[in-house]
Write a protein that holds these residues in place. Structure first.
Motif, PDB file in Angstrom:
ATOM      1  N   TYR A 472       0.854  -1.319   0.011  1.00 21.99           N
ATOM      2  CA  TYR A 472      -0.046  -0.055  -0.165  1.00 21.99           C
ATOM      3  C   TYR A 472       0.909   1.144  -0.068  1.00 21.99           C
ATOM      4  O   TYR A 472       1.495   1.484   0.972  1.00 21.99           O
ATOM      5  CB  TYR A 472      -0.848   0.006   1.252  1.00 21.99           C
ATOM      6  CG  TYR A 472      -1.744   1.215   1.315  1.00 21.99           C
ATOM      7  CD1 TYR A 472      -2.659   1.690   0.286  1.00 21.99           C
ATOM      8  CD2 TYR A 472      -1.691   1.792   2.324  1.00 21.99           C
ATOM      9  CE1 TYR A 472      -3.492   2.686   0.509  1.00 21.99           C
ATOM     10  CE2 TYR A 472      -2.702   3.106   2.699  1.00 21.99           C
ATOM     11  CZ  TYR A 472      -3.453   3.420   1.663  1.00 21.99           C
ATOM     12  OH  TYR A 472      -4.043   4.562   1.746  1.00 21.99           O
ATOM     13  N   ILE A 473       0.767   1.848  -0.977  1.00 21.33           N
ATOM     14  CA  ILE A 473       1.940   3.028  -1.356  1.00 21.33           C
ATOM     15  C   ILE A 473       1.084   4.397  -1.127  1.00 21.33           C
ATOM     16  O   ILE A 473      -0.005   4.357  -1.741  1.00 21.33           O
ATOM     17  CB  ILE A 473       2.680   2.865  -2.388  1.00 21.33           C
ATOM     18  CG1 ILE A 473       3.423   1.568  -2.529  1.00 21.33           C
ATOM     19  CG2 ILE A 473       3.741   4.038  -2.694  1.00 21.33           C
ATOM     20  CD1 ILE A 473       4.192   1.498  -3.813  1.00 21.33           C
ATOM     21  N   LYS A 520      -6.042  -1.102   0.211  1.00 19.50           N
ATOM     22  CA  LYS A 520      -5.122  -1.616   1.118  1.00 19.50           C
ATOM     23  C   LYS A 520      -5.153  -3.326   0.990  1.00 19.50           C
ATOM     24  O   LYS A 520      -6.083  -3.783   1.052  1.00 19.50           O
ATOM     25  CB  LYS A 520      -5.595  -1.309   2.475  1.00 19.50           C
ATOM     26  CG  LYS A 520      -5.159   0.160   2.927  1.00 19.50           C
ATOM     27  CD  LYS A 520      -5.332   0.544   4.314  1.00 19.50           C
ATOM     28  CE  LYS A 520      -5.049   1.891   4.825  1.00 19.50           C
ATOM     29  NZ  LYS A 520      -5.220   2.014   6.143  1.00 19.50           N
ATOM     30  N   PRO A 521      -3.946  -3.935   0.838  1.00 21.01           N
ATOM     31  CA  PRO A 521      -3.882  -5.327   0.549  1.00 21.01           C
ATOM     32  C   PRO A 521      -4.130  -5.904   1.904  1.00 21.01           C
ATOM     33  O   PRO A 521      -3.797  -5.363   3.201  1.00 21.01           O
ATOM     34  CB  PRO A 521      -2.388  -5.345   0.239  1.00 21.01           C
ATOM     35  CG  PRO A 521      -1.591  -4.350   0.600  1.00 21.01           C
ATOM     36  CD  PRO A 521      -2.469  -3.184   0.621  1.00 21.01           C
ATOM     37  N   MET A 522      -4.623  -7.021   2.131  1.00 17.56           N
ATOM     38  CA  MET A 522      -4.621  -7.667   3.449  1.00 17.56           C
ATOM     39  C   MET A 522      -3.676  -8.880   3.399  1.00 17.56           C
ATOM     40  O   MET A 522      -3.632  -9.552   2.505  1.00 17.56           O
ATOM     41  CB  MET A 522      -5.938  -8.215   3.250  1.00 17.56           C
ATOM     42  CG  MET A 522      -7.241  -7.440   3.044  1.00 17.56           C
ATOM     43  SD  MET A 522      -7.459  -6.070   4.190  1.00 17.56           S
ATOM     44  CE  MET A 522      -8.210  -6.982   5.609  1.00 17.56           C
ATOM     45  N   ASN A 523      -3.361  -9.167   4.701  1.00 18.21           N
ATOM     46  CA  ASN A 523      -2.410 -10.131   4.878  1.00 18.21           C
ATOM     47  C   ASN A 523      -3.263 -11.455   5.328  1.00 18.21           C
ATOM     48  O   ASN A 523      -4.457 -11.499   5.477  1.00 18.21           O
ATOM     49  CB  ASN A 523      -1.178 -10.124   5.748  1.00 18.21           C
ATOM     50  CG  ASN A 523      -2.004  -9.635   7.125  1.00 18.21           C
ATOM     51  OD1 ASN A 523      -3.046 -10.310   7.606  1.00 18.21           O
ATOM     52  ND2 ASN A 523      -1.140  -9.071   8.197  1.00 18.21           N
ATOM     53  N   LEU A 524      -2.667 -12.668   5.644  1.00 16.80           N
ATOM     54  CA  LEU A 524      -3.278 -13.938   5.856  1.00 16.80           C
ATOM     55  C   LEU A 524      -4.203 -13.891   7.067  1.00 16.80           C
ATOM     56  O   LEU A 524      -5.032 -14.632   7.166  1.00 16.80           O
ATOM     57  CB  LEU A 524      -2.042 -14.927   6.014  1.00 16.80           C
ATOM     58  CG  LEU A 524      -1.259 -15.416   4.622  1.00 16.80           C
ATOM     59  CD1 LEU A 524      -0.296 -16.288   5.082  1.00 16.80           C
ATOM     60  CD2 LEU A 524      -2.306 -15.743   3.550  1.00 16.80           C
ATOM     61  N   ASN A 525      -3.939 -12.840   8.028  1.00 14.25           N
ATOM     62  CA  ASN A 525      -4.648 -12.933   9.120  1.00 14.25           C
ATOM     63  C   ASN A 525      -5.860 -11.790   9.073  1.00 14.25           C
ATOM     64  O   ASN A 525      -6.762 -11.653  10.017  1.00 14.25           O
ATOM     65  CB  ASN A 525      -4.005 -12.437  10.171  1.00 14.25           C
ATOM     66  CG  ASN A 525      -2.873 -13.603  10.714  1.00 14.25           C
ATOM     67  OD1 ASN A 525      -3.133 -14.719  10.649  1.00 14.25           O
ATOM     68  ND2 ASN A 525      -1.558 -13.071  11.166  1.00 14.25           N
TER      69      ASN A 525
END
Length: 555
Positions: A472-473, A520-525
């Motif tokens: 996310y930039i 915004k990208p989501m991580n595994l959690n």
């Protein structure tokens, strides 16, 4: 080789040498602003996609975050020729900017040479054509059309514009059909290069009627009869123009419009456009954002005052004593006025102030300025002294263009360092991290730097990975970052981790500058951005480096 061909050859060499000299400082300038967006949008596209751009606007796909804006406001541009030119350059040079700059310089030279032979055709004087070509080629406003790679839309369209006009002159003089047919084909290409070509048929019609106005006075009816006889040769251009507007209506839903949507009649904006462009066209003024602001315009500098005095003393004041009717080159003067009127229409009718006060949009207008100055110098001062004065103008204008070209080179270096800085930090990041850029230069004096669509410099082909989807930039100016931190800290100590989180959560500033940001990208959690990295522009070293404490962001 006859005398004329020798003079044409030497004139062409002189033009090419002069153009290369003033552009020598920007040949390796890196990509800036829209260069990233256009290359990233077309580098992997095939012939079928490029062909489809003849029937749709390129903007929604190249700026996907603004698709709804473009589609709902009657906004769009059908410019496949420009995209094809970028695709060709990428195929030849990859992401080496040198080849892209050579492309622009070659077309700029072609335009200067076409102007030379047009003026020679009108006046039967090659040296007048050389003066006009030099004034056109070295004018300071041309920097943004040549040194700025994405300015090629204007340059390519101008090549078509000038070539069509010259071919029509040849057709009218000889009656041969081949120049006329070629001119129709090139006009079609020009219409799909840039919309400014739409004024060309009307310029041709008015110039074609000039001989009737220069002869003894005739009545309205005989004049109309002559116009009817000539109208068949005009119909081809008008027909192509009609086909273009039909395609535009089907594809975009409107006949007129641009970046900012439907055509609007805003008299205050038109006044700003006219005054701003007059200053840029005549005084070699350094451009910046404040050209759109009448209440606080760019301050007048000494060089502008000196150029204004020169123009007043050698052009404006002597002209009333000479008299327009007594001008030796009245035909060239009339051609200049017609060209000025029709080439100025797109800039003068621009719907907004900020987006269109930019030297790039004067590219075709400078043809008229160069011819106007040439005709007046010859008519008022004769060949010898007129040539001396022209040489002074060429040297002064060329010096300013060289200076402005260096700005574009420096702005490219700024952009290169931003890309390098992000790439370096991203190597140690994980998917889902946030990268915050602070103080990245948007301008370098008279040139755009790292501004526009933030997503494209951080994706292929400029990066080995698609960082724009991995991270996310977002970006803040120095003032924006200090404002955010200052409001939060309120004069009290604040933890560095809290500062980073605050910047991440602050709404994206300057949406019109950034164009689009990915979600915004989501991580595994399922949590957003498990790490935040802040990169700050170092003004002393002109590099982008990681900020490790509050003081490096807010000195």
């Amino acid at each position: 080789m006859n005398t004329r061909k020798k003079w044409l050859f030497f004139s062409a060499v002189a033009l090419l040498a002069a153009i290369f000299i003033v552009n020598s400082g920007s040949l390796n300038g890196y990509f800036v602003k829209d260069d990233f967006t256009i290359i990233a949008g077309c580098y992997d596209k095939g012939p079928a996609y490029l062909l489809s751009l003849f029937f749709k606007s390129w903007l929604p796909e190249f700026f996907p975050g603004m698709r709804e804006y473009y589609e709902n406001r009657g906004t769009g541009m059908i410019r496949p020729i420009m995209i094809v030119a970028f695709k060709l350059d990428y195929w030849l040079y990859g992401i080496s900017p040198f080849g892209y700059h050579i492309f622009n310089i070659v077309f700029h030279f072609l335009n200067a040479f076409l102007l030379l032979i047009i003026v020679e055709f009108i006046t039967s004087e090659i040296w007048l054509g050389l003066i006009a070509g030099m004034l056109f080629a070295l004018h300071p406003a041309q920097s943004s059309g040549v040194a700025y790679i994405s300015g090629r839309a204007e340059v390519i369209a101008a090549t078509c514009y000038l070539l069509v006009f010259y071919l029509f002159l040849r057709y009218r003089a000889t009656g041969a059909k081949t120049p006329y047919i070629l001119s129709l084909i090139i006009f079609f290409i020009g219409m799909f290069s840039k919309e400014t070509s739409a004024t060309l048929p009307f310029l041709i019609i008015c110039y074609d009627m000039l001989p009737e106005l220069f002869t003894k006075p005739i009545g309205i009816r005989p004049l109309l009869e002559k116009a009817v006889k000539k109208s068949l040769s005009w119909s081809g251009y008008l027909g192509i123009l009609g086909v273009y507007f039909i395609i535009r209506k089907i594809a975009l839903g409107v006949f007129l419009g641009g970046y900012e949507g439907y055509f609007q009649l805003d008299l205050s904006a038109k006044l700003v456009n006219v005054l701003g462009y007059a200053r840029l066209a005549l005084l070699a003024s350094p451009w910046d954002f404040t050209f759109h602001n009448l209440s606080k315009p760019t301050p007048v500098i000494l060089s502008e005052i000196l150029i204004a005095i020169f123009l007043l003393c050698f052009f404006a004041i002597p002209l009333p004593f000479t008299g327009i009717k007594n001008l030796v080159q009245a035909r060239l003067f009339s051609f200049s006025i017609l060209w000025l009127i029709f080439s100025s229409v797109p800039a003068a009718l621009a719907s907004t102030q900020l987006s269109y006060i930019f030297p790039l949009y004067l590219y075709l207008v400078i043809v008229a300025i160069a011819c106007l100055m040439t005709s007046l110098l010859y008519s008022i001062y004769g060949k010898k002294f007129g040539t001396v004065l022209a040489a002074v103008l060429v040297i002064v204008y060329g010096g300013f263009q060289y200076k402005y070209n260096l700005d574009w080179n420096q702005s490219g270096e700024f952009s290169r360092q931003v890309v390098i800085g992000v790439d370096k930090v991203a190597q140690d990041c994980h998917k889902g991290d946030t990268l915050i850029l602070i103080g990245v230069p948007e301008l370098c004096n008279t040139a755009w730097a790292f501004t526009g669509n933030l997503r494209d410099p951080f994706r292929k082909p400029f990066m080995n990975s698609e960082y724009i989807t991995d991270f996310y930039i977002k970006a803040f100016s120095d003032v924006e970052a200090k404002s955010v931190i200052g409001r939060y800290a309120d004069g009290k100590p604040v933890a560095w981790d809290s500062v980073k989180r605050l910047l991440e959560d602050t709404p994206m500033p300057r949406p019109w500058m950034m164009g689009v940001m990915q979600d915004k990208p989501m991580n595994l959690n399922g949590n957003v951005s498990h790490a935040i990295r802040v990169l700050k522009w170092n003004e002393q070293q002109n590099i982008l480096e990681e900020a490790v404490e509050l003081g490096t962001v807010m000195p």
